[in-house]
Write an enzyme that holds these catalytic residues in place. Structure first.
Site, PDB file in Angstrom:
ATOM      1  N   GLU A 183      51.216  43.387  45.935  1.00 54.60           N
ATOM      2  CA  GLU A 183      50.347  44.416  45.349  1.00 54.60           C
ATOM      3  C   GLU A 183      50.346  45.684  46.197  1.00 54.60           C
ATOM      4  O   GLU A 183      49.303  46.137  46.706  1.00 54.60           O
ATOM      5  CB  GLU A 183      48.920  43.871  45.184  1.00 54.60           C
ATOM      6  N   GLU A 224      51.352  36.388  39.399  1.00 53.72           N
ATOM      7  CA  GLU A 224      49.948  36.020  39.561  1.00 53.72           C
ATOM      8  C   GLU A 224      49.249  36.253  38.237  1.00 53.72           C
ATOM      9  O   GLU A 224      49.408  37.309  37.622  1.00 53.72           O
ATOM     10  CB  GLU A 224      49.244  36.896  40.617  1.00 53.72           C
TER      11      GLU A 224
HETATM   12  C1  BG6 Z   1      45.500  39.373  43.974  1.00 55.16           C
HETATM   13  C2  BG6 Z   1      46.008  38.936  45.318  1.00 55.16           C
HETATM   14  O1  BG6 Z   1      44.896  40.601  44.146  1.00 55.16           O
HETATM   15  O2  BG6 Z   1      44.468  38.672  43.380  1.00 55.16           O
HETATM   16  C3  BG6 Z   1      45.651  37.520  45.711  1.00 55.16           C
HETATM   17  O3  BG6 Z   1      47.387  39.144  45.434  1.00 55.16           O
HETATM   18  C4  BG6 Z   1      44.240  37.219  45.246  1.00 55.16           C
HETATM   19  O4  BG6 Z   1      45.851  37.376  47.077  1.00 55.16           O
HETATM   20  C5  BG6 Z   1      44.166  37.348  43.756  1.00 55.16           C
HETATM   21  O5  BG6 Z   1      43.756  35.988  45.688  1.00 55.16           O
HETATM   22  C6  BG6 Z   1      42.813  37.005  43.138  1.00 55.16           C
HETATM   23  O6  BG6 Z   1      41.799  37.706  43.770  1.00 55.16           O
HETATM   24  P1  BG6 Z   1      40.571  36.940  44.383  1.00 55.16           P
HETATM   25  O7  BG6 Z   1      39.760  37.937  45.065  1.00 55.16           O
HETATM   26  O8  BG6 Z   1      39.874  36.318  43.229  1.00 55.16           O
HETATM   27  O9  BG6 Z   1      41.135  35.919  45.288  1.00 55.16           O
END
Ligand code: BG6
Length: 463
Positions: free
Chosen positions: A172, A361
């Site tokens: 990101e 993701e």
């Molecule tokens: C993304 C990141 O922003 O979102 C991850 O690459 C992160 O590392 C994921 O865990 C979800 O966000 P969060 O804050 O719910 O863990």
């Protein structure tokens, strides 16, 4: 019939600092993540002997990876996205010789994946960098960090050339605009000019890593990684539509540089209009010409933007300052759920860059309830993922070229934004709470069996 390609990679994504724990083991150095125990938006804390933080142990993947990888294999994963903790390899970041114990750990992990026929997709830097580079050099604000990163990248490409063929540079990369310490090792109150200069150094480093990967890893492919922050205009007022274009460009800019090898005109104008002067050398311009092979991104939600100042005021403090979309529901953490937006985004990115896309993701962070018999009926998670996967299939039918899909956190892990355990994404439950209590035992949720069936049928079981 609508279908996923037979070569499609299915799996999950994790990051070193959110799963491994073992924060001081085998010579690992202190990272930016270690000094932010409350997450990427949390304060920097000086770590002292005897203190503790949730991420210090995380889910103890460092010691339990063989069992966890066996569970991923049971779900039929063909791919696992992991990251390498830079500080395991170069504890302070500026050493010339790598830490052998750190290198050996990832060797063992990649061997374990190979045993199960799982392809690793490896991020070089996922939300962490050596704290030593921040304190001694000023993080990515200093050009020297480019050299340190290139040395690190070349070291791991060389070491794992035969084991890892798919790589990503910075997780990101556009998040630095919102979380400068995590992204580029700069203080949260840094000026826009300083942040963009540091980002420039990181973009150059990313391109140098692309070049190095192509030189060192035979048949290797390397991509970038963007936070897919899809923004809609709140209304059809032309000013709102222009605002949405600008906001989308604020993150697409990173992809434009990484895919096209030059700064886009709209960004040069933005710098001019805001009195930002970036130092870009001829060598930088040359380096940027090494562009990525594919584009990867995360997608959790969409948001709205508007030129209405009153509504904007309310939105400040939300992640990315997005205005609520009245047509969408939100997760328990206020993230707006928008499966159709994923189809829009996939088409938008494909039209823009014409390079293969990889969703690395996606998922729903939710609180889970363990029933008396130990079962976890996470139908909400199944519904979220099912609806997103169906839209991904629609996009493929639209002609979008896709390489694969790795859902976020296939096993519960420590969340990035606030370092919570209770915000769970997994198909596999981990017995640990926000205070660090629990046995760390793993158990299969209902979604575990659902995802296994999705993978086994190459998406045909989706409803
Ligand atoms: C993304 C990141 O922003 O979102 C991850 O690459 C992160 O590392 C994921 O865990 C979800 O966000 P969060 O804050 O719910 O863990």
């Amino acid at each position: 019939m609508k279908a996923f390609p037979t070569s499609f990679l299915w799996g999950g994504a994790i990051a070193a600092n959110q799963v491994e724990g073992a924060w001081r083991e085998d010579g690992k150095g202190l990272s930016t993540s270690d000094v932010q125990p409350k997450g990427v938006f949390g304060e920097v804390v000086e770590r002292v002997e005897g203190d503790s933080a949730l991420k210090d142990v995380a889910i103890d993947f460092y010691h339990r990876y063989p069992q966890d990888i066996a569970l991923f294999a049971e779900m039929g994963f063909s791919c696992l996205r992991v990251s390498i903790a830079w500080t395991r390899i170069f504890p302070n970041g500026d050493e010339s010789t790598p830490n052998e114990a750190g290198l050996a750990f990832y060797d063992r992990m990649f061997d374990e994946l190979a045993k199960h026929g799982i392809t690793p997709l490896v991020t070089l830097s996922h939300y962490e960098m050596p704290w030593g580079l921040v304190t001694a050099y000023g993080g990515w604000g200093n050009r020297k960090t480019i050299e340190f990163f290139e040395h690190y990248a070349r070291t791991v490409f060389t070491r794992y050339a035969s084991k890892v063929k798919l790589w990503l540079t910075f997780n990101e990369i556009n998040m630095s605009l919102h979380a400068p310490l995590t992204g580029v090792g700069l203080a949260e109150n840094s000026s826009k000019g300083d942040v963009y200069q540091a980002i420039h150094h990181q973009l150059v480093a990313s391109a140098l890593a692309v070049k190095a990967c192509h030189e060192i890893v035979a048949d290797g492919k390397i991509g970038n990684m963007l936070l897919g922050g899809l923004m809609y205009p709140l209304t059809c007022k032309p000013e709102d539509v222009l605002e949405a274009l600008q906001q989308n460009r604020s993150w697409q800019f990173f992809g434009d540089v990484q895919c096209r090898g030059v700064y886009p005109g709209y960004m040069l104008r933005y710098f001019r209009d805001n009195g930002i002067a970036i130092e870009i050398t001829d060598a930088d311009r040359e380096a940027l010409k090494s562009t990525v092979d594919f584009i990867s991104f995360s997608y959790y939600m969409s948001g709205c933007v508007t030129t209405n100042e009153e509504l904007n005021q309310k939105a400040r403090g939300n992640i990315l300052s997005m205005v609520q979309n009245p047509h969408l529901q939100s997760s328990e953490w206020g993230w707006q759920i928008d499966p159709l937006g994923l189809r829009t985004l996939l088409n938008m990115l494909w039209d823009r860059w014409q390079k293969p896309l990889f969703i690395v993701e996606n998922g729903l962070g939710a609180k889970d309830k363990v029933e008396a018999d130990g079962s976890i009926n996470d139908d909400y998670r199944i519904a979220y993922l099912n609806d997103h996967l169906l839209q991904m299939r629609e996009a493929i039918d639209d002609g979008v070229e896709m390489m694969g899909y790795t859902s976020w956190g296939p096993i519960d892990l420590v969340s990035a934004s606030k370092a919570e355990m209770s915000k769970r994404y997994g198909f596999i439950y981990v017995d640990r709470d926000d205070d660090g209590n629990g046995t760390l035992a793993r158990s299969r949720k209902k979604s575990f069996y659902w995802y296994r069936d999705v993978i086994a049928s190459n998406g045909e079981s989706l409803k």
